[in-house]
Design an enzyme around this catalytic site. Structure first.
Site, PDB file in Angstrom:
ATOM      1  CG  ASP A  28     -37.824  13.046  35.892  1.00  0.00           C
ATOM      2  OD1 ASP A  28     -38.226  13.942  36.645  1.00  0.00           O
ATOM      3  OD2 ASP A  28     -37.124  13.237  34.896  1.00  0.00           O
ATOM      4  CB  CYS A  38      -0.404   1.169   2.500  1.00  0.00           C
ATOM      5  SG  CYS A  38      -1.222   2.699   2.111  1.00  0.00           S
ATOM      6  CG  ASP A  89     -33.454  11.655  31.374  1.00  0.00           C
ATOM      7  OD1 ASP A  89     -32.623  11.698  32.299  1.00  0.00           O
ATOM      8  OD2 ASP A  89     -33.934  12.673  30.850  1.00  0.00           O
ATOM      9  CG  ASP A 113     -33.427  12.006  36.176  1.00  0.00           C
ATOM     10  OD1 ASP A 113     -33.642  13.188  36.436  1.00  0.00           O
ATOM     11  OD2 ASP A 113     -34.031  11.357  35.322  1.00  0.00           O
ATOM     12  CB  CYS A 131      -2.988   4.176  -1.575  1.00  0.00           C
ATOM     13  SG  CYS A 131      -1.480   4.385  -0.632  1.00  0.00           S
TER      14      CYS A 131
END
Ligand SMILES: [Cu+2]
Lengths: 120, 746
Positions: free
Chosen positions: B432, B19, B631, B635, B16
């Site tokens: 893979d 502050c 990935d 792995d 606000c």
């Protein structure tokens, strides 16, 4: 002629001694605030001493525009940093085991050594 | 420090306008602070005064907010600064070149046309004295950096290129001055001056340095392009207002609006709107990607069609782009093992050359023809000048710089020089299956009814049973049920039977879903369906048996589609002589079918995740240099064990820790590209190293006069200067040739 030959051989001996055999004294400094200036083809100071097992940081200040001065490589530590001109650059090192680690420019023309030793 | 400084802080948690007063007050309370002014819209505060930034941050924290410094300068500014530095240095060098050559060229011409520059008469002595002083001027204005550098490194017990040039040109000049002042100390025939050599060498080497600097600039083009991807400003929504702020000031969780045609400034998650985003600049993937709510967007990519608002999730140095830039920069400056020999040689090179120069002078003095002194001086000077440690030192870094950058342009991030070198030597590649060769998103492809009456009924029950499971195959069942508009019912007594399947009760029916073994264990008759199941497996589908009330109801086949370009990319690898091996947890039949489809003859099937690294070790035992592609998540151990681990990213989850090389797009073409680029780079490095070695190995003896006894040939110091100056330019130019390299296809 003999004198010239002797002078030549002394010159060669001098080169071998000055560049290879002579070991300059360690420049040990307070490990918290190391500043290396890169200027005129050399690191100043070129030998640094830090204690083992503590992370340390070294500030580099490059004052030379030649591109060779633009990178500092700690090849054993896989650190390679670009140095801006006339601005301090802090390089943080991890805690290291005792030993001598060299730092150089990309072309190995600027050479410095980091001596890591156990505290007395 | 006597002058005042201005420090800028970024404030977090200021919600606000009230502050503002509190924060400014707290900062002004710090001793040494002269003024503090907050810009509420930007959430920044400028503080005047020379106070350590930590004290300022503490003061802000003491009133309940967080503050941080603006993180230095942006990459963009750093790059601009570097270019400015280089340009200024280039201009200085060119000025020096002009001065040196203005004196050197006429002198050279005179010596070539008129002949020997001897000193005999008094008039000649006076003229040469004037020229000698002019040469000293050139040495000061154009060559000062060589002499200062040489002296400083001498004091440091080290020697470099400056040392050689300073010694070479210095020797020539001092000898000439001796001839001018005391002609009588040298024999008649040796009364030559070599001022033209000194001036020309300095000019030529400065010219070489200038050209090298220009060429070096081009080696960093790839990183420049990446840095250029960063947006400069971001439009954030604060207090219901949209304001443009510099991207360094974007805070986490800020809402950012991006309109069509604008770059995404920071990483985030879309909260409103939908659009298509061109991510090709990062991933190399040419097709724009559709983004809707809760999809990720990545800094540096280009928003094409719609206006979206996204929430910032990574800002500043944490964005994927910043990390990519960082990684590429580091890799560009790292050294592959191949440079080790050259590095060792460069470390001893200069003193060795100095010794060779002294030896060659001594040999000429002892055994040479008259005028021995002149020959000794010329050969020593030429040896010093022609030897070029820089060509040796530049050979590897320049190629790595270009090669790593080139790879990054193709969406391939190489971690370091070592990975680059090893990738060029890979002999076997393990892929893979799931997520690498295939999309990693299985779909229901076939429902074979046995005792059940309709597919929807089967799928509804199966999906209800699997709704709670997190297995990827289970998710594919649930998704296809959703696609058909079937909503799941609740499940009771759900139980997963590890490695076999699941069971549970849905709508009062006892259900069992899993593999053949599960059915046999529960004594369910599957005999009538074995053929159908085998047929599915042979078509690269994974068959699963579904029993209702103790009776086989259907076989549901799921398959993970192969990526469109996997076949072609695998063929590229094989064409390069790489042994391609597929690795999968699936059963043999499915594995074989997929392998057949993509043209792989070797595969490991039914491999448990923790066994993957054993397979890498197995190939290594056979003497292969093994690349492993996965990935990067499950792995990791296999990637780490492989000689080169390739993580295949989807989009931009970069910097995968266990990977040596990260492929930013899903396509396996990235793999072939990575290997092609590393091969090309290594070839380039070898050319450079070979050139630099040969140059020095042949040049130094030639300069010392080895050919003189046979052919009467002695190299002129000026030619040596030219050769030296252009040897390093050649190395950098050859490295730049790599920029033209094209990976075959995308
Ligand atoms: Cu050189």
């Amino acid at each position: 002629m003999l004198i010239i030959n002797i002078l030549g051989i002394l010159l060669i001996a001098g080169i071998v001694w000055w560049f290879w055999l002579y070991k300059p004294a360690d420049v040990s400094e307070n490990s918290s605030d190391l500043l290396v200036t890169v200027k005129n083809g050399v690191y100043q100071p070129a030998r640094l001493k830090i204690p083992a097992g503590e992370a340390a940081s070294i500030k580099f200040l490059r004052e030379e525009a030649s591109p060779c001065a633009g990178t500092v490589v700690f090849s054993d530590l896989d650190i390679s940093e670009e140095l801006p001109l006339n601005k301090q650059k802090t390089i943080n090192l991890p805690a290291l085991t005792p030993g001598t680690y060299s730092f150089t420019c990309q072309m190995q023309m600027y050479r410095g050594e980091l001596i890591v030793s156990d505290k007395p | 420090m006597d002058h005042e400084q201005r420090v800028e802080l970024i404030i977090e948690g200021a919600g606000c306008a009230s502050c503002v007063g509190k924060i400014e007050g707290a900062l002004k309370g710090v001793s040494g602070v002269v003024g503090a002014e907050m810009n509420f819209a930007e959430r920044t505060v400028s503080v005047d005064g020379s106070v350590p930034i930590d004290d300022l941050i503490k003061a802000v924290e003491s009133v309940g907010y967080n503050a941080k410094g603006t993180e230095g300068v942006s990459e963009d500014d750093l790059m601009d600064e570097k270019e400015a530095t280089d340009l200024a240095y280039y201009k200085r060098l060119m000025r020096e070149v002009t001065i040196a050559l203005t004196l050197g060229i006429p002198l050279m011409a005179y010596s070539l046309i008129v002949g020997e520059m001897t000193v005999t008469t008094t008039t000649e002595r006076i003229v040469w004295l004037i020229i000698g002083l002019l040469t000293a001027g050139v040495m000061y204005f154009s060559g000062k950096h060589f002499y200062v550098g040489a002296w400083k490194s001498f004091l440091n017990h080290s020697a470099n290129m400056d040392t050689l040039i300073a010694l070479g040109t210095g020797t020539a000049w001092i000898y000439s001055m001796v001839v001018v002042f005391f002609p009588t100390v040298v024999p008649d025939m040796a009364r030559h001056v070599y001022f033209e050599a000194t001036a020309m060498i300095i000019g030529l080497i400065d010219l070489g340095l200038a050209l090298e600097l220009k060429a070096r600039g081009r080696t960093s083009q790839a990183i420049k392009r990446l840095i250029g991807l960063q947006a400069k400003t971001a439009r954030v929504i604060r207090d219901d207002k949209e304001i443009d702020i510099p991207i360094e000031k974007v805070l986490l969780n800020d809402h950012v609006r991006v309109r069509p045609g604008e770059k995404i400034p920071v990483d985030g998650i879309v909260v409103e709107g939908h659009t298509a985003i061109d991510e090709s600049m990062l991933t190399g993937e040419p097709m724009p990607v559709e983004k809707k709510e809760s999809d990720e967007v990545v800094a540096g990519t280009l928003n094409k069609t719609g206006s979206v608002v996204f929430k910032a999730t990574r800002v500043g140095k944490d964005t994927a782009l910043a990390q990519i830039i960082n990684m590429v920069k580091r890799a560009q400056n790292s050294k592959p093992p191949i440079s080790r020999l050259a590095d060792i040689i460069s470390a001893y090179f200069v003193p060795v050359v100095m010794i060779i120069a002294v030896v060659s002078a001594l040999v000429w003095l002892n055994f040479g023809p008259e005028p021995a002194v002149a020959f000794a001086i010329v050969s020593a000077t030429t040896v010093l000048i022609i030897a070029c440690p820089c060509a040796l030192g530049l050979a590897t870094p320049m190629s790595v710089m270009v090669g790593v950058g080139k790879a990054a342009e193709a969406g391939v991030l190489i971690r370091n020089g070592e990975a680059l070198q090893t990738a060029s030597k890979i002999t076997a590649m393990i892929l893979d299956k799931t997520g690498t060769i295939t999309l990693g998103a299985p779909k229901v492809t076939n429902i074979h009814l046995v005792n059940a009456k309709d597919e929807d009924g089967v799928l509804h029950l199966a999906a209800s049973l699997e709704a709670g499971s997190e297995h990827p195959l289970a998710m594919s069942i649930v998704e296809s049920a959703q696609d058909r508009g079937l909503s799941p019912s609740g499940v009771e007594k759900f139980k997963a039977i590890a490695g076999h399947g699941v069971e549970g009760v849905v709508e009062g029916k006892e259900l069992l879903f899993g593999n053949e073994k599960l059915m046999r264990d529960r004594r369910i008759n599957v005999n009538g369906a074995i053929d159908a199941a085998q047929q599915m497996a042979a078509e690269a589908q994974t068959p699963m048996y579904f029993a209702v009330g103790g009776q086989l109801a259907a076989i549901i086949a799921v398959s993970d589609p192969i990526k469109e370009d996997s076949i072609e990319a695998i063929r590229r690898l094989q064409k390069n002589g790489i042994r391609v091996v597929m690795l999968t947890g699936d059963n043999r039949a499915t594995a074989k079918a997929v392998a057949n489809k993509v043209g792989i003859t070797e595969f490991f099937a039914e491999v448990l995740p923790e066994e993957k690294s054993n397979k890498v070790a197995e190939l290594q035992m056979q003497g292969e240099i093994v690349g492993m592609t996965g990935d990067g998540i499950n792995d990791a151990p296999a990637l780490a064990l492989a000689n080169v681990g390739f993580a295949i990213g989807t989009g931009t989850d970069v910097a995968i820790e266990s990977a040596d090389i990260t492929l930013m797009r899903g396509s396996l073409h990235g793999l072939a590209d990575a290997i092609a680029v590393s091969k090309a780079t290594l070839r380039n490095i070898k050319q450079n190293l070979f050139g630099a070695f040969i140059y020095n190995v042949a040049g130094v003896p030639f300069a010392a006069g080895v050919l003189y006894p046979f052919f009467g040939l002695l190299l002129s110091p000026v030619i040596a200067g030219a050769a030296m100056a252009f040897s390093s330019v050649t190395v950098v130019t050859n490295a730049n040739r790599l920029r033209l390299f094209k990976a075959q296809e995308h």
